[in-house]
Scaffold this active site. Structure first.
Site, short mmCIF file in Angstrom:
data_model
loop_
_atom_site.label_atom_id
_atom_site.label_comp_id
_atom_site.label_asym_id
_atom_site.label_seq_id
_atom_site.Cartn_x
_atom_site.Cartn_y
_atom_site.Cartn_z
N ARG A 42 0.85 -1.21 0.00
CA ARG A 42 0.00 0.00 0.00
C ARG A 42 0.87 1.25 0.00
O ARG A 42 0.64 2.19 -0.75
CB ARG A 42 -0.90 -0.06 1.23
N TYR A 63 2.96 10.64 2.79
CA TYR A 63 3.67 10.16 1.61
C TYR A 63 4.49 11.26 0.95
O TYR A 63 5.31 10.97 0.07
CB TYR A 63 2.68 9.54 0.62
#
Length: 412
Positions: A360, A392
């Site tokens: 993921r 991220y």
């Protein structure tokens, strides 16, 4: 005289005893559940011997209970060498007979709950029925509350009106030193939730949720551990797709790597969740909500190949089934996690972790590097808060380097 069971199992003696009419249906059930012929033979032989023993003890069918298998196995151990799976086989037999309403369900008197356990149980109902929280959240919260009440009141009556801020602070201080930072933060979240609940119910005069100490948890303090695209390619290439297990594991790993599904979402995927005509996949999210994802050609072909060539015959609606008997869907995310760990170790890949979540992270990191917005990534991953996706940003090191200021007095 020999006895033929399910057209393939031969017993040296005829069936006797109260279970005799039900041994053959038991063999059929074992065959449907995917047990091998040798395993069926062993369990049927054990059931026949158990039935004969019940007859000798003059135990009727309706009087057979879970107390009888241990007694029989002690008797059997004096005659033949016991096998490791005998107790499980007889337990399985009684379970099958209860499901078929051949023997009655046993009425086991419930254990008397302590006052603390009853209070924790009421809080659990509140989370499930009034708050509608995800099962995973409830499973995480309730043990902390049970420990807190035990710590404050032991086995005595729970007097919530006697709670004070000191009780809360002392409990957190003792527990936080033993827990990982994330678990400690989860504990404080559970405590605040519980203390707001008891205040709402009028059990305390003050809202003690404000007394719960804050556990240091710096925002975005860690970098997501993401598997690289090259490692994913290497892992997928290592799978032998000429076997049933290979078909299954390849499809599961593609769902993790290409769609970023959580391991629990893969495990709970059902046949009706796939819309082949529209090319969509309906996913049961962490909070119980459904979301639709595009079913890419690569992933769709892998799932279709597994359904055609690798999936065992079963009445289960789950897409992915266990390879070993009893053949059924995975009980939870741990089954998918076990496949990931086994495949990484077998391929000799030095991945950041052995868990499923790194796929993921890898998908999100790759999309970000290719210019996909955080909002689009969050929507794909099913994030409810933009803050969850912001972490991220830290993995796009090339983009971050362009923002770095030159070091004063640096290299000329």
């Amino acid at each position: 005289m020999r006895c033929l069971i399910d057209k393939q199992i031969v017993l040296s003696k005829t069936l006797e005893g109260p279970l005799a009419p039900h041994v053959e249906p038991f063999a059929e059930t074992l065959r449907e559940q995917g047990y091998t012929r040798s395993s069926i033979h062993r369990q049927v032989l054990l059931a026949a011997c158990f039935s004969r023993w019940l007859k000798q003890r003059r135990v009727s069918l309706r009087s057979t209970t879970s107390a009888h298998p241990p007694q029989y196995l002690r008797y059997r151990a004096r005659q033949v060498r016991p096998s490791l799976g005998d107790a499980a086989a007889l337990s399985h037999l009684l379970t099958v007979l209860r499901r078929q309403r051949v023997i009655p369900d046993e009425k086991i008197p419930p254990r008397r709950l302590t006052s603390a356990e009853r209070c924790a149980q009421a809080y659990e109902r509140h989370l499930r029925e009034a708050r509608g929280l995800a099962r995973a959240t409830i499973i995480n919260y309730v043990p902390f509350i049970r420990s807190f009440l035990k710590d404050c009141f032991d086995n005595g009556p729970v007097m919530l009106s006697h709670l004070c801020a000191g009780d809360v602070v002392r409990f957190v201080q003792r527990q936080a030193t033993r827990l990982h930072q994330k678990r400690a933060k989860l504990m404080t979240c559970a405590l605040r939730s519980f203390l707001r609940y008891v205040c709402y119910r009028g059990k305390t005069k003050l809202d003690l949720a404000a007394a719960v100490p804050i556990v240091a948890n710096w925002s975005m303090s860690s970098i997501p551990r993401a598997i690289t695209a090259d490692q994913v390619r290497q892992l997928l290439a290592s799978i032998n797709r000429s076997t049933a297990i290979g078909y299954r594991d390849y499809a599961i790993l593609l769902l993790l790597a290409r769609l970023g599904l959580r391991s629990g979402e893969v495990a709970s995927l059902e046949l009706g969740d796939i819309d082949w005509n529209a090319g969509k996949l309906s996913v049961h999210g962490k909070t119980g909500q459904r979301s639709e994802l595009p079913l890419t050609s690569e992933v769709g072909k892998a799932i279709a190949a597994y359904l055609r060539c690798g999936r065992p015959q079963s009445t289960s609606r789950r897409v992915f089934l266990r390879a070993k008997a009893p053949v059924r869907g995975f009980r939870g995310s741990s089954g998918v996690g076990s496949i990931v760990r086994h495949r990484l170790q077998r391929a000799g890949i030095d991945a950041p972790t052995l868990g499923a979540h790194q796929f993921r992270h890898g998908l999100a990191s790759g999309l970000l590097r290719h210019g996909v917005s955080l909002g689009e990534i969050g929507e794909l991953l099913g994030h409810h808060s933009p803050e969850t996706t912001k972490i991220y940003i830290k993995v796009d090191l090339d983009a971050l380097r362009t923002l770095a200021l030159p070091w004063p007095g640096g290299v000329q």
